[in-house]
Design an enzyme around this catalytic site. Structure first.
Site, PDB file in Angstrom:
ATOM      1  CG  ASN A 121      33.015  90.172  26.308  1.00  0.00           C
ATOM      2  OD1 ASN A 121      33.937  90.266  25.486  1.00  0.00           O
ATOM      3  ND2 ASN A 121      32.619  91.191  27.058  1.00  0.00           N
ATOM      4  CD1 TRP A 122      36.520  84.192  26.005  1.00  0.00           C
ATOM      5  CD2 TRP A 122      38.101  83.899  24.447  1.00  0.00           C
ATOM      6  NE1 TRP A 122      36.611  82.848  25.753  1.00  0.00           N
ATOM      7  CE2 TRP A 122      37.572  82.637  24.797  1.00  0.00           C
ATOM      8  CE3 TRP A 122      39.099  83.954  23.476  1.00  0.00           C
ATOM      9  CZ2 TRP A 122      38.021  81.446  24.219  1.00  0.00           C
ATOM     10  CZ3 TRP A 122      39.551  82.788  22.898  1.00  0.00           C
ATOM     11  CH2 TRP A 122      39.021  81.533  23.269  1.00  0.00           C
ATOM     12  CE  LYS A 123      34.495  91.448  30.137  1.00  0.00           C
ATOM     13  NZ  LYS A 123      34.138  92.144  31.345  1.00  0.00           N
ATOM     14  CG  HIS A 126      31.212  95.264  27.162  1.00  0.00           C
ATOM     15  ND1 HIS A 126      31.936  95.792  28.206  1.00  0.00           N
ATOM     16  CD2 HIS A 126      30.787  94.051  27.559  1.00  0.00           C
ATOM     17  CE1 HIS A 126      31.947  94.915  29.197  1.00  0.00           C
ATOM     18  NE2 HIS A 126      31.258  93.855  28.837  1.00  0.00           N
ATOM     19  CD  GLU A 134      34.872  95.498  30.295  1.00  0.00           C
ATOM     20  OE1 GLU A 134      35.348  94.979  29.262  1.00  0.00           O
ATOM     21  OE2 GLU A 134      34.508  94.833  31.282  1.00  0.00           O
ATOM     22  CD  GLU A 181      27.413  92.353  29.855  1.00  0.00           C
ATOM     23  OE1 GLU A 181      27.726  91.168  29.966  1.00  0.00           O
ATOM     24  OE2 GLU A 181      28.204  93.231  29.484  1.00  0.00           O
ATOM     25  N   GLY A 228      32.586  91.846  36.362  1.00  0.00           N
ATOM     26  CA  GLY A 228      33.941  91.599  36.842  1.00  0.00           C
ATOM     27  C   GLY A 228      34.117  91.869  38.326  1.00  0.00           C
ATOM     28  CB  SER A 232      29.697  88.438  38.550  1.00  0.00           C
ATOM     29  OG  SER A 232      30.632  89.507  38.607  1.00  0.00           O
ATOM     30  N   GLY A 273      31.879  86.888  30.931  1.00  0.00           N
ATOM     31  CA  GLY A 273      33.252  87.359  30.819  1.00  0.00           C
ATOM     32  C   GLY A 273      34.218  86.358  31.427  1.00  0.00           C
ATOM     33  N   GLY A 274      34.624  86.625  32.658  1.00  0.00           N
ATOM     34  CA  GLY A 274      35.658  85.825  33.322  1.00  0.00           C
ATOM     35  C   GLY A 274      35.461  84.316  33.231  1.00  0.00           C
TER      36      GLY A 274
HETATM   37  P1  PGA Z   1      32.019  89.126  33.797  1.00  0.00           P
HETATM   38  O1  PGA Z   1      31.877  90.022  32.461  1.00  0.00           O
HETATM   39  O2  PGA Z   1      31.272  87.856  33.539  1.00  0.00           O
HETATM   40  O3  PGA Z   1      33.510  88.910  33.930  1.00  0.00           O
HETATM   41  O4  PGA Z   1      31.448  89.925  34.910  1.00  0.00           O
HETATM   42  C1  PGA Z   1      30.663  90.051  31.749  1.00  0.00           C
HETATM   43  C2  PGA Z   1      30.805  91.002  30.596  1.00  0.00           C
HETATM   44  O5  PGA Z   1      31.439  92.059  30.764  1.00  0.00           O
HETATM   45  O6  PGA Z   1      30.308  90.738  29.487  1.00  0.00           O
END
Ligand code: PGA
Length: 249
Positions: free
Chosen positions: A9-11, A94, A96, A166, A172, A212, A233-234
Site C-alpha cells: 500500500n504505497w499511500k 483503510h 487513514e 490493521e 506507520g 509496521s 505500507g512503508g
Molecule cells: P505500515 O502501513 O506498513 O507503514 O505500517 C501499513 C498500512 O497502512 O497498510
C-alpha cells in the site's frame, strides 16, 4: 496451506516515473515466487503500473473507489474506470481514510459492494485504535466493522474479498502487534466469517496482517496459522524490502 498474499500500500507516495523504476527493479526480484503479489498505488500511477506489470506475477490495486457508477462526484473514481485500465484490487476502508476522510462502516459496505459488482477484488481494512485495545474493546470493534462493513456481501462473493487486519496503533509507528495478538485477532475475524458463511468459506478468505510489517518481522508473522499475508505500507516502497517480505517463508 494457502500461498500468502502480500500487497503493498504505497499511500500517497511515488510519481509515475518512480513507479516505473520501482516495478522494473521488482520484477526480476520476485519472478516465479508462488505467493500472490499486488501493488496498491496512487490513482495517477495505476495505468503505468498496469503497463509495467503486464505478463508478470504482480497485480495492481487502487487505494479507494466510489460506489456510484458515474455522476456529480467531483474528485471521485468509479469501479469501471479502474477496471478499464486493468486494475484488479482496491483497498477499502483503510484507517487513514476512516480517520481523515470520514470513511465509515456504511461507506465501506457501499464501496465493497460496488467493487464486487464490477469485478474488482476489495481489500477491506479493519482494526482497533490503541484506546479501543486498551479498554478491552478490540473484539467489539472488529465484530462491528465486519458485520456492518460486509453486511450485504453474499456467500458467492465472500471468496473475492480480502480482509486486512490493521491495528491502527501499529500503522506507520514501528510498533507491530505481537505474532500472537495478530494471529488471535485474525482468528477471531475468521470465526465471524465462519458464523455467517460457514467454515470452508471462512477458511478460503485471505486475511492479511498490516501495521509496521517489514523485512525483519515478516517471517514470524507470516508463519502464524491464521495470517494469510500482509498489507505493507512503508516497507513496500523499497524493492529489496518488499522482495524480502514476499519471499519470507
Ligand atoms: P505500515 O502501513 O506498513 O507503514 O505500517 C501499513 C498500512 O497502512 O497498510
Amino acid at each position: 496451506m494457502k500461498n500468502k498474499f502480500i500487497a503493498g500500500n504505497w499511500k500517497m507516495n511515488k510519481t509515475v516515473a518512480e513507479t516505473r523504476q520501482f516495478i522494473r527493479e521488482l520484477i526480476p526480484l520476485v519472478a516465479g515466487v508462488k505467493n500472490r503479489v499486488a501493488l496498491c498505488v496512487p490513482y495517477t500511477d495505476l495505468a503505468a503500473a498496469v503497463e509495467e506489470t503486464k505478463g508478470t506475477n504482480i497485480a495492481v490495486g487502487a487505494q479507494n473507489v466510489h460506489w456510484a457508477e458515474s455522476g456529480a462526484f467531483t474528485g471521485e473514481i468509479s469501479v469501471a474506470m479502474l477496471k478499464e485500465i486493468g486494475v484488479e484490487y482496491v483497498v477499502i476502508g483503510h484507517s487513514e481514510r476512516r480517520q481523515y476522510f470520514g470513511e465509515t462502516d456504511e461507506t465501506v459496505l457501499k464501496r465493497t459492494l460496488a467493487a464486487l459488482g464490477g469485478g474488482l477484488k476489495p481489500i477491506v481494512c479493519v482494526g482497533e485504535t490503541l484506546a479501543e485495545r486498551e479498554s478491552g474493546k478490540t473484539r467489539d470493534v472488529l465484530a462491528r466493522q465486519i458485520s456492518e462493513g460486509l453486511k450485504d456481501v453474499s456467500a458467492a462473493d465472500i471468496g473475492n474479498v480480502v480482509i486486512a487486519y490493521e491495528p491502527v496503533w501499529a500503522i506507520g509507528t514501528g510498533k507491530t502487534a505481537t505474532n500472537d495478538e495478530a494471529n488471535e485477532a485474525i482468528g477471531f475475524i475468521r470465526s465471524l466469517l465462519a458464523e455467517k458463511y460457514g467454515k470452508d468459506a471462512a477458511d478460503g478468505v485471505y486475511i492479511q496482517y498490516g501495521g509496521s510489517m517489514n523485512e525483519k518481522n515478516a517471517e514470524a508473522l507470516l508463519s502464524m496459522s491464521e495470517i494469510d499475508g500482509g498489507l505493507i505500507g512503508g516497507a513496500s516502497l523499497v524493492p529489496q524490502k518488499f522482495e524480502a517480505i514476499i519471499k519470507a517463508k
